[in-house]
Design a protein around this motif. Structure first.
Motif, PDB file in Angstrom:
ATOM      1  N   LEU A  69       1.637  13.074  13.847  1.00 51.85           N
ATOM      2  CA  LEU A  69       2.842  12.588  13.910  1.00 51.85           C
ATOM      3  C   LEU A  69       3.196  11.286  14.940  1.00 51.85           C
ATOM      4  CD1 LEU A  69       4.840  16.019  13.789  1.00 51.85           C
ATOM      5  CD2 LEU A  69       4.516  14.495  11.900  1.00 51.85           C
ATOM      6  N   THR A  70       2.883  11.385  15.900  1.00 50.40           N
ATOM      7  CA  THR A  70       2.958  10.286  16.950  1.00 50.40           C
ATOM      8  C   THR A  70       2.450   9.079  16.313  1.00 50.40           C
ATOM      9  OG1 THR A  70       3.162  11.870  18.993  1.00 50.40           O
ATOM     10  CG2 THR A  70       2.488   9.458  19.067  1.00 50.40           C
ATOM     11  N   ARG A  71       1.170   9.268  15.592  1.00 51.91           N
ATOM     12  CA  ARG A  71       0.426   8.230  15.223  1.00 51.91           C
ATOM     13  C   ARG A  71       1.179   7.556  14.009  1.00 51.91           C
ATOM     14  NH1 ARG A  71      -5.106   8.508  11.627  1.00 51.91           N
ATOM     15  NH2 ARG A  71      -5.293   6.532  10.881  1.00 51.91           N
ATOM     16  N   ILE A  72       1.703   8.549  13.016  1.00 49.73           N
ATOM     17  CA  ILE A  72       2.515   7.919  12.170  1.00 49.73           C
ATOM     18  C   ILE A  72       3.613   7.258  12.302  1.00 49.73           C
ATOM     19  CG2 ILE A  72       4.135   9.062  10.057  1.00 49.73           C
ATOM     20  CD1 ILE A  72       1.845  11.474   9.894  1.00 49.73           C
ATOM     21  N   ARG A  73       4.354   7.875  13.476  1.00 50.65           N
ATOM     22  CA  ARG A  73       5.649   7.114  14.017  1.00 50.65           C
ATOM     23  C   ARG A  73       5.080   5.825  14.239  1.00 50.65           C
ATOM     24  NH1 ARG A  73      10.332   8.632  15.126  1.00 50.65           N
ATOM     25  NH2 ARG A  73       9.753  10.911  15.398  1.00 50.65           N
ATOM     26  N   ARG A  74       4.012   5.456  15.070  1.00 51.70           N
ATOM     27  CA  ARG A  74       3.625   4.329  15.490  1.00 51.70           C
ATOM     28  C   ARG A  74       2.952   3.282  14.472  1.00 51.70           C
ATOM     29  NH1 ARG A  74      -1.430   5.357  18.050  1.00 51.70           N
ATOM     30  NH2 ARG A  74      -2.302   4.835  15.977  1.00 51.70           N
ATOM     31  N   ASP A  75       2.403   3.755  13.453  1.00 55.26           N
ATOM     32  CA  ASP A  75       1.865   3.156  12.386  1.00 55.26           C
ATOM     33  C   ASP A  75       2.656   2.647  11.075  1.00 55.26           C
ATOM     34  OD1 ASP A  75      -0.161   2.773  14.158  1.00 55.26           O
ATOM     35  OD2 ASP A  75      -1.438   3.995  13.241  1.00 55.26           O
ATOM     36  N   PHE A  76       3.564   3.528  10.950  1.00 51.27           N
ATOM     37  CA  PHE A  76       4.192   3.553   9.622  1.00 51.27           C
ATOM     38  C   PHE A  76       5.760   3.406   9.358  1.00 51.27           C
ATOM     39  CE2 PHE A  76       0.196   5.601   9.017  1.00 51.27           C
ATOM     40  CZ  PHE A  76      -0.476   4.747   7.964  1.00 51.27           C
ATOM     41  N   THR A  77       6.405   3.327  10.608  1.00 51.48           N
ATOM     42  CA  THR A  77       7.812   3.242  10.717  1.00 51.48           C
ATOM     43  C   THR A  77       8.288   1.961  11.025  1.00 51.48           C
ATOM     44  OG1 THR A  77       8.024   3.836  13.229  1.00 51.48           O
ATOM     45  CG2 THR A  77       8.018   5.648  11.367  1.00 51.48           C
ATOM     46  N   VAL A  84       0.819  -1.209   0.090  1.00 52.32           N
ATOM     47  CA  VAL A  84      -0.085  -0.004   0.103  1.00 52.32           C
ATOM     48  C   VAL A  84       0.902   1.171  -0.019  1.00 52.32           C
ATOM     49  CG1 VAL A  84      -1.486   1.252   1.437  1.00 52.32           C
ATOM     50  CG2 VAL A  84      -1.919  -1.105   1.061  1.00 52.32           C
ATOM     51  N   ASN A  85       0.433   2.225  -0.713  1.00 51.16           N
ATOM     52  CA  ASN A  85       1.257   3.425  -0.728  1.00 51.16           C
ATOM     53  C   ASN A  85       1.313   4.278   0.668  1.00 51.16           C
ATOM     54  OD1 ASN A  85       2.291   5.939  -1.185  1.00 51.16           O
ATOM     55  ND2 ASN A  85       1.773   6.195  -3.203  1.00 51.16           N
ATOM     56  N   ILE A  86       2.147   4.022   1.306  1.00 47.24           N
ATOM     57  CA  ILE A  86       2.134   4.512   2.792  1.00 47.24           C
ATOM     58  C   ILE A  86       2.277   5.770   2.761  1.00 47.24           C
ATOM     59  CG2 ILE A  86       3.894   4.850   4.774  1.00 47.24           C
ATOM     60  CD1 ILE A  86       4.644   1.756   4.291  1.00 47.24           C
ATOM     61  N   ALA A  87       2.972   6.546   1.749  1.00 45.55           N
ATOM     62  CA  ALA A  87       3.011   8.009   1.617  1.00 45.55           C
ATOM     63  C   ALA A  87       1.645   8.759   1.622  1.00 45.55           C
ATOM     64  CB  ALA A  87       4.141   8.351   0.533  1.00 45.55           C
ATOM     65  N   ARG A 138       8.486   3.147   6.301  1.00 38.29           N
ATOM     66  CA  ARG A 138       8.641   1.751   6.015  1.00 38.29           C
ATOM     67  C   ARG A 138       8.881   1.971   4.324  1.00 38.29           C
ATOM     68  NH1 ARG A 138       4.373   0.008   9.604  1.00 38.29           N
ATOM     69  NH2 ARG A 138       3.127   0.030   7.627  1.00 38.29           N
ATOM     70  N   ASP A 139       8.061   2.848   3.673  1.00 39.84           N
ATOM     71  CA  ASP A 139       8.469   2.797   2.228  1.00 39.84           C
ATOM     72  C   ASP A 139       9.769   3.835   1.787  1.00 39.84           C
ATOM     73  OD1 ASP A 139       7.501   5.439   2.647  1.00 39.84           O
ATOM     74  OD2 ASP A 139       5.893   5.277   1.292  1.00 39.84           O
ATOM     75  N   GLY A 140      10.363   4.319   2.645  1.00 38.51           N
ATOM     76  CA  GLY A 140      11.649   5.272   2.492  1.00 38.51           C
ATOM     77  C   GLY A 140      11.138   6.641   2.532  1.00 38.51           C
ATOM     78  N   THR A 141       9.907   7.039   2.654  1.00 37.74           N
ATOM     79  CA  THR A 141       9.375   8.629   2.652  1.00 37.74           C
ATOM     80  C   THR A 141       9.942   9.023   4.170  1.00 37.74           C
ATOM     81  OG1 THR A 141       7.523   7.947   1.466  1.00 37.74           O
ATOM     82  CG2 THR A 141       7.625  10.160   2.791  1.00 37.74           C
ATOM     83  N   VAL A 142      10.559  10.379   4.207  1.00 34.98           N
ATOM     84  CA  VAL A 142      11.028  11.017   5.128  1.00 34.98           C
ATOM     85  C   VAL A 142      10.166  11.962   5.564  1.00 34.98           C
ATOM     86  CG1 VAL A 142      13.191  12.150   6.101  1.00 34.98           C
ATOM     87  CG2 VAL A 142      13.435  10.613   4.352  1.00 34.98           C
ATOM     88  N   VAL A 143       9.874  11.942   6.818  1.00 32.39           N
ATOM     89  CA  VAL A 143       8.963  13.070   7.396  1.00 32.39           C
ATOM     90  C   VAL A 143       9.955  13.811   8.017  1.00 32.39           C
ATOM     91  CG1 VAL A 143       7.185  13.523   9.072  1.00 32.39           C
ATOM     92  CG2 VAL A 143       7.136  11.222   8.065  1.00 32.39           C
ATOM     93  N   ARG A 144       9.787  15.216   7.765  1.00 30.18           N
ATOM     94  CA  ARG A 144      10.508  16.508   8.089  1.00 30.18           C
ATOM     95  C   ARG A 144       9.715  17.453   8.560  1.00 30.18           C
ATOM     96  NH1 ARG A 144      15.248  16.303   4.583  1.00 30.18           N
ATOM     97  NH2 ARG A 144      15.481  18.634   4.885  1.00 30.18           N
TER      98      ARG A 144
END
Length: 201
Positions: free
Chosen positions: A193-201, A115-118, A149-155
């Motif tokens: 951001l907390t949710r993204i870190r928990r679910d997608f990293t 699935v497209n995580i980004a 997980r897909d290599g996308t970087v959150v900044r």
């Protein structure tokens, strides 16, 4: 069959262990359930496992139709959509399976989630109250805080007046999303951001 997979996947590891116990012990009915619940133990003990009783007949029917491998792959295919991959991989290592190749195939199932995580992360960010699109010129001022997980970087970046910005960059460090929220919505952004870190990293 899909309904059974979703119900067992919702149970997590206990459901998987119940399926394996029923399939490998040769026991059926109450004996299979007692063996599975005894194996699970834990603070809830057998009483906690009583909730699983309703699924026993569904699991037995599903196992009669498909082999154990297909059933487990279906369960982990469902669970990988909502649970952290590292948790699932550790769980697979814990499983008592006689076929070590099956463990590797289950791990491959978890790792090949496509699935497209980004895009999912963009939806989460867009739903933060007050989110407004940011200009690409601010992307270079931002600093990486996590890699998905897909290599996308959150900044992220806070401008001179304290407005929080968030950006997504692709593997080549190009901006694919940018947004900002006002001061009153900063907490909502931090929760996202907390949710993204928990679910997608």
């Amino acid at each position: 069959m899909d309904e059974v997979v979703k119900k067992v996947a919702a149970l997590g590891l206990p459901g998987v262990i119940l399926v394996i116990t029923i399939a490998t012990t040769g026991l059926t009915g109450a004996a299979a359930i007692i063996a599975a619940l005894a194996f699970l133990g834990g603070p809830a003990g057998m009483l906690g496992g009583i909730a699983i009783l309703g699924l026993t007949s569904l699991i037995s029917n599903a196992l009669a139709k498909v082999i154990l491998e297909s059933f487990l792959i279906s369960i982990y295919s469902q669970r990988r959509q909502t649970e952290p991959h590292t948790k699932l991989l550790k769980e697979i290592d814990f499983l008592l399976l006689f076929d070590l190749n099956l463990k590797e195939r289950l791990k491959a199932t978890v790792k090949t989630y496509t699935v497209n995580i980004a895009k999912e992360v963009m939806v989460i960010l867009e739903n933060v109250p007050g989110m407004t699109r940011a200009h690409h010129r601010d992307f270079i001022s931002s600093h990486p805080i996590m890699r998905l997980r897909d290599g996308t970087v959150v900044r992220t970046w806070k401008n001179p007046v304290g407005v929080d910005h968030v950006f997504l960059g692709d593997r080549n460090d190009r901006m694919i999303y940018g947004g900002f929220v006002g001061w009153i919505h900063s907490e909502g952004l931090q929760q996202a951001l907390t949710r993204i870190r928990r679910d997608f990293t």
